[in-house]
Design a protein around this motif. Structure first.
Motif, PDB file in Angstrom:
ATOM      1  N   VAL A 122       0.839  -1.200   0.000  1.00  0.00           N
ATOM      2  CA  VAL A 122       0.000   0.000   0.000  1.00  0.00           C
ATOM      3  C   VAL A 122       0.872   1.248   0.000  1.00  0.00           C
ATOM      4  O   VAL A 122       0.601   2.212  -0.724  1.00  0.00           O
ATOM      5  N   VAL A 123       1.941   1.231   0.793  1.00  0.00           N
ATOM      6  CA  VAL A 123       2.877   2.368   0.785  1.00  0.00           C
ATOM      7  C   VAL A 123       3.423   2.582  -0.615  1.00  0.00           C
ATOM      8  O   VAL A 123       3.448   3.707  -1.131  1.00  0.00           O
ATOM      9  N   ALA A 124       3.862   1.491  -1.257  1.00  0.00           N
ATOM     10  CA  ALA A 124       4.433   1.598  -2.603  1.00  0.00           C
ATOM     11  C   ALA A 124       3.396   2.115  -3.593  1.00  0.00           C
ATOM     12  O   ALA A 124       3.716   2.918  -4.479  1.00  0.00           O
ATOM     13  N   GLY A 125       2.148   1.669  -3.472  1.00  0.00           N
ATOM     14  CA  GLY A 125       1.107   2.116  -4.388  1.00  0.00           C
ATOM     15  C   GLY A 125       0.759   3.575  -4.212  1.00  0.00           C
ATOM     16  O   GLY A 125       0.542   4.297  -5.182  1.00  0.00           O
ATOM     17  N   ILE A 126       0.708   4.044  -2.965  1.00  0.00           N
ATOM     18  CA  ILE A 126       0.403   5.448  -2.702  1.00  0.00           C
ATOM     19  C   ILE A 126       1.503   6.363  -3.228  1.00  0.00           C
ATOM     20  O   ILE A 126       1.249   7.428  -3.789  1.00  0.00           O
ATOM     21  N   GLN A 127       2.736   5.928  -3.058  1.00  0.00           N
ATOM     22  CA  GLN A 127       3.869   6.760  -3.440  1.00  0.00           C
ATOM     23  C   GLN A 127       4.276   6.602  -4.902  1.00  0.00           C
ATOM     24  O   GLN A 127       5.147   7.321  -5.388  1.00  0.00           O
ATOM     25  N   ALA A 128       3.644   5.654  -5.617  1.00  0.00           N
ATOM     26  CA  ALA A 128       3.991   5.429  -7.023  1.00  0.00           C
ATOM     27  C   ALA A 128       3.599   6.629  -7.874  1.00  0.00           C
ATOM     28  O   ALA A 128       2.614   7.319  -7.601  1.00  0.00           O
ATOM     29  N   GLN A 129       4.355   6.851  -8.911  1.00  0.00           N
ATOM     30  CA  GLN A 129       4.109   7.965  -9.821  1.00  0.00           C
ATOM     31  C   GLN A 129       3.497   7.452 -11.121  1.00  0.00           C
ATOM     32  O   GLN A 129       4.077   7.519 -12.190  1.00  0.00           O
ATOM     33  N   GLY A 130       2.297   6.916 -11.034  1.00  0.00           N
ATOM     34  CA  GLY A 130       1.592   6.468 -12.223  1.00  0.00           C
ATOM     35  C   GLY A 130       2.160   5.200 -12.817  1.00  0.00           C
ATOM     36  O   GLY A 130       3.150   4.643 -12.356  1.00  0.00           O
ATOM     37  N   GLY A 131       1.501   4.686 -13.863  1.00  0.00           N
ATOM     38  CA  GLY A 131       2.001   3.562 -14.628  1.00  0.00           C
ATOM     39  C   GLY A 131       1.860   2.234 -13.912  1.00  0.00           C
ATOM     40  O   GLY A 131       0.864   1.957 -13.238  1.00  0.00           O
ATOM     41  N   PHE A 132       2.880   1.420 -14.023  1.00  0.00           N
ATOM     42  CA  PHE A 132       2.853   0.034 -13.562  1.00  0.00           C
ATOM     43  C   PHE A 132       4.101  -0.245 -12.746  1.00  0.00           C
ATOM     44  O   PHE A 132       5.167   0.325 -13.004  1.00  0.00           O
ATOM     45  N   SER A 133       3.973  -1.166 -11.767  1.00  0.00           N
ATOM     46  CA  SER A 133       5.157  -1.557 -10.998  1.00  0.00           C
ATOM     47  C   SER A 133       5.058  -3.023 -10.593  1.00  0.00           C
ATOM     48  O   SER A 133       3.967  -3.601 -10.509  1.00  0.00           O
ATOM     49  N   LEU A 134       6.212  -3.615 -10.368  1.00  0.00           N
ATOM     50  CA  LEU A 134       6.323  -4.911  -9.723  1.00  0.00           C
ATOM     51  C   LEU A 134       6.711  -4.667  -8.278  1.00  0.00           C
ATOM     52  O   LEU A 134       7.573  -3.834  -7.987  1.00  0.00           O
ATOM     53  N   HIS A 135       6.086  -5.388  -7.373  1.00  0.00           N
ATOM     54  CA  HIS A 135       6.394  -5.207  -5.957  1.00  0.00           C
ATOM     55  C   HIS A 135       6.479  -6.574  -5.290  1.00  0.00           C
ATOM     56  O   HIS A 135       5.575  -7.402  -5.426  1.00  0.00           O
ATOM     57  N   GLY A 136       7.574  -6.824  -4.582  1.00  0.00           N
ATOM     58  CA  GLY A 136       7.726  -8.052  -3.840  1.00  0.00           C
ATOM     59  C   GLY A 136       8.288  -9.206  -4.641  1.00  0.00           C
ATOM     60  O   GLY A 136       8.327 -10.344  -4.152  1.00  0.00           O
ATOM     61  N   TRP A 137       8.747  -8.942  -5.868  1.00  0.00           N
ATOM     62  CA  TRP A 137       9.267 -10.025  -6.695  1.00  0.00           C
ATOM     63  C   TRP A 137      10.753 -10.265  -6.492  1.00  0.00           C
ATOM     64  O   TRP A 137      11.294 -11.256  -6.970  1.00  0.00           O
ATOM     65  N   GLU A 138      11.427  -9.369  -5.809  1.00  0.00           N
ATOM     66  CA  GLU A 138      12.820  -9.618  -5.479  1.00  0.00           C
ATOM     67  C   GLU A 138      12.876 -10.702  -4.397  1.00  0.00           C
ATOM     68  O   GLU A 138      11.907 -10.956  -3.694  1.00  0.00           O
ATOM     69  N   ARG A 139      14.013 -11.346  -4.278  1.00  0.00           N
ATOM     70  CA  ARG A 139      14.157 -12.426  -3.298  1.00  0.00           C
ATOM     71  C   ARG A 139      13.974 -11.847  -1.892  1.00  0.00           C
ATOM     72  O   ARG A 139      14.703 -10.945  -1.491  1.00  0.00           O
ATOM     73  N   PRO A 140      13.024 -12.351  -1.114  1.00  0.00           N
ATOM     74  CA  PRO A 140      12.726 -11.730   0.185  1.00  0.00           C
ATOM     75  C   PRO A 140      13.772 -12.045   1.243  1.00  0.00           C
ATOM     76  O   PRO A 140      14.430 -13.090   1.211  1.00  0.00           O
ATOM     77  N   GLU A 141      13.895 -11.131   2.177  1.00  0.00           N
ATOM     78  CA  GLU A 141      14.740 -11.344   3.339  1.00  0.00           C
ATOM     79  C   GLU A 141      13.993 -12.212   4.357  1.00  0.00           C
ATOM     80  O   GLU A 141      12.763 -12.315   4.323  1.00  0.00           O
ATOM     81  N   LEU A 142      14.731 -12.807   5.281  1.00  0.00           N
ATOM     82  CA  LEU A 142      14.101 -13.686   6.257  1.00  0.00           C
ATOM     83  C   LEU A 142      13.092 -12.949   7.129  1.00  0.00           C
ATOM     84  O   LEU A 142      12.042 -13.494   7.469  1.00  0.00           O
ATOM     85  N   ALA A 143      13.402 -11.692   7.469  1.00  0.00           N
ATOM     86  CA  ALA A 143      12.467 -10.915   8.292  1.00  0.00           C
ATOM     87  C   ALA A 143      11.158 -10.679   7.550  1.00  0.00           C
ATOM     88  O   ALA A 143      10.071 -10.719   8.140  1.00  0.00           O
ATOM     89  N   GLU A 144      11.232 -10.461   6.227  1.00  0.00           N
ATOM     90  CA  GLU A 144      10.023 -10.270   5.439  1.00  0.00           C
ATOM     91  C   GLU A 144       9.180 -11.544   5.390  1.00  0.00           C
ATOM     92  O   GLU A 144       7.953 -11.495   5.453  1.00  0.00           O
ATOM     93  N   LEU A 145       9.847 -12.677   5.280  1.00  0.00           N
ATOM     94  CA  LEU A 145       9.124 -13.950   5.256  1.00  0.00           C
ATOM     95  C   LEU A 145       8.389 -14.181   6.569  1.00  0.00           C
ATOM     96  O   LEU A 145       7.231 -14.620   6.579  1.00  0.00           O
ATOM     97  N   ARG A 146       9.060 -13.882   7.663  1.00  0.00           N
ATOM     98  CA  ARG A 146       8.427 -14.092   8.969  1.00  0.00           C
ATOM     99  C   ARG A 146       7.281 -13.110   9.176  1.00  0.00           C
ATOM    100  O   ARG A 146       6.226 -13.473   9.712  1.00  0.00           O
ATOM    101  N   ASP A 147       7.456 -11.864   8.760  1.00  0.00           N
ATOM    102  CA  ASP A 147       6.381 -10.873   8.902  1.00  0.00           C
ATOM    103  C   ASP A 147       5.149 -11.292   8.110  1.00  0.00           C
ATOM    104  O   ASP A 147       4.010 -11.168   8.581  1.00  0.00           O
ATOM    105  N   GLU A 148       5.368 -11.777   6.887  1.00  0.00           N
ATOM    106  CA  GLU A 148       4.234 -12.174   6.059  1.00  0.00           C
ATOM    107  C   GLU A 148       3.530 -13.397   6.644  1.00  0.00           C
ATOM    108  O   GLU A 148       2.300 -13.507   6.594  1.00  0.00           O
TER     109      GLU A 148
END
Length: 391
Positions: free
Chosen positions: A263-289
């Motif tokens: 949601v943060v990334a979408g609000i701050q995006a400047q139009g168009g299209f983006s990929l989000h979360g497709w990079e290899r996640p860190e362990l902290a991100e995996l646990r948070d999710e």
């Protein structure tokens, strides 16, 4: 009146194949059956009975289950579920006698070539061979969840809602209003409906300002549309307090730290299209999710190369990756280190439900460079074989 005996069985898919038992009994032609058994008084539900049977017969955990077939006879009822194998460790079996109980994998379209029983289920599998895997496998034809986020701005402030008792990301802020696209509904109609249902307002013209292909760390991906309302009538209120603790306005440059990252990334995006979360996640991100998804248990497995080959635990009947349940108070790093030393790198994940009804997520990590060669004929679930082959 005698009680009706009720059994549960699984059309358990491992990759493209069904996991079946070949039974050999004296004086009888060999026959093939699905794993499963009778419901016991201690089972909380038919699904709980099925997961207990999978554990007892195969040492197996499975993902979501879908009931697809029932067979009713006088004094007897059988319910058959479709499920997908996540992990199998035959050493966990507690069946006392596995003789004449050979595990075999057969493509569903080939069920007609063996003595598969009962005959009614045999015909059902043959007729629905092309459809059954899709019930538990989104990979067959990608049908993503579509999120619709409507952004309401008051100058440089945007309206957010604090999620509550939704089953996902509770205690975090999200765009307000937002929801999922319904079948037969346009993105713009969905945005207007969500504004009406969640805030009690009628929005004017909506502009699509950003489209995001988002993937949650270690989980499924989805499409998100971010819309801006040019105007609205009425005063926004928290119309669904059972799902939202409160609503509040925040400067775009000062969003709360516990705002959903997409949601943060979408609000701050400047139009168009983006990929989000497709990079290899860190362990902290995996646990948070996993915490957002209310996973009660985490399991880690490792891909490690030793002496030019893949580190595995093997016995007379199957191979498996070293794995362990993360202990209370233990980090993912510590659990992985108990299996094999080395810097962990995320390779894949799958959700499961244990035989005791605990919801979990199983992560696989690489901890060494890949081996010189990948062995052929691995006797392990297709999901793990695929990870090894793509290492």
């Amino acid at each position: 009146m005698d009680p009706v005996r009720h059994s549960v069985r699984a059309l358990l898919f491992d990759g493209e194949e069904l996991v079946l038992f070949r039974r050999d009994k004296a004086g009888r032609e060999p026959y093939w059956i699905t794993p499963g058994g009778g419901i016991e008084k201690t089972d909380a539900s038919p699904e709980a009975a099925l997961r207990r049977e999978l554990e007892e017969e195969l040492g197996a955990t499975a993902g979501p289950v879908v009931p697809v077939f029932s067979r009713v006879e006088p004094g007897y009822r059988s319910t058959v579920y479709v499920a997908r194998l996540v992990e199998m460790d035959l050493s966990r079996r507690n069946e006392h006698d596995n003789s004449g109980h050979e595990i075999q994998r057969i493509h569903p379209e080939d069920v007609g070539t063996v003595n598969f029983v009962p005959a009614e289920l045999r015909e059902f599998v043959i007729e629905n061979a092309a459809v059954l895997p899709s019930l538990v496998d989104a990979r067959r034809r990608y049908r993503p969840v579509v999120d619709v986020h409507v952004l309401l701005f008051d100058g440089d402030r945007v309206l957010l809602g604090l999620r509550h008792d939704t089953g996902y990301a509770d205690g975090e802020w999200g765009a307000m209003p937002s929801g999922h696209l319904d079948e037969g509904e346009s993105v713009l109609a969905a945005g207007a409906r969500e504004a009406r249902e969640e805030l009690g307002i009628e929005v004017g013209e909506l502009d699509v300002v950003h489209v995001m292909h988002h993937r949650n760390p270690g989980c499924a991906s989805r499409i998100g549309f971010f819309l801006v309302a040019r105007s609205w009538s009425g005063t926004p209120i928290n119309a669904e307090p059972d799902k939202c603790e409160k609503i509040a306005w925040f400067p775009v440059s000062e969003l709360p730290a516990n705002t959903l990252p997409a949601v943060v990334a979408g609000i701050q995006a400047q139009g168009g299209f983006s990929l989000h979360g497709w990079e290899r996640p860190e362990l902290a991100e995996l646990r948070d999710e996993a915490a957002r998804s209310k996973c009660e248990e985490l399991t880690v497995a490792v891909l490690a190369a030793v002496d030019g080959g893949v580190l595995m635990i093997s016995d007379a009947e199957n191979d498996r990756l070293p794995s362990t349940i993360v202990r209370p108070g233990e980090s993912l790093e510590q659990a992985i280190a108990r299996l094999h030393p080395g810097p962990p790198s995320y390779a894949g994940a799958a959700d499961y439900v244990s035989s005791t009804g605990v919801t979990g997520r199983r992560f696989v990590f690489t901890v060494t460079p890949p081996p010189d060669s990948v062995p052929k004929g691995l006797r392990m679930p297709a999901r793990d074989r695929a990870l090894i082959e793509s290492w």
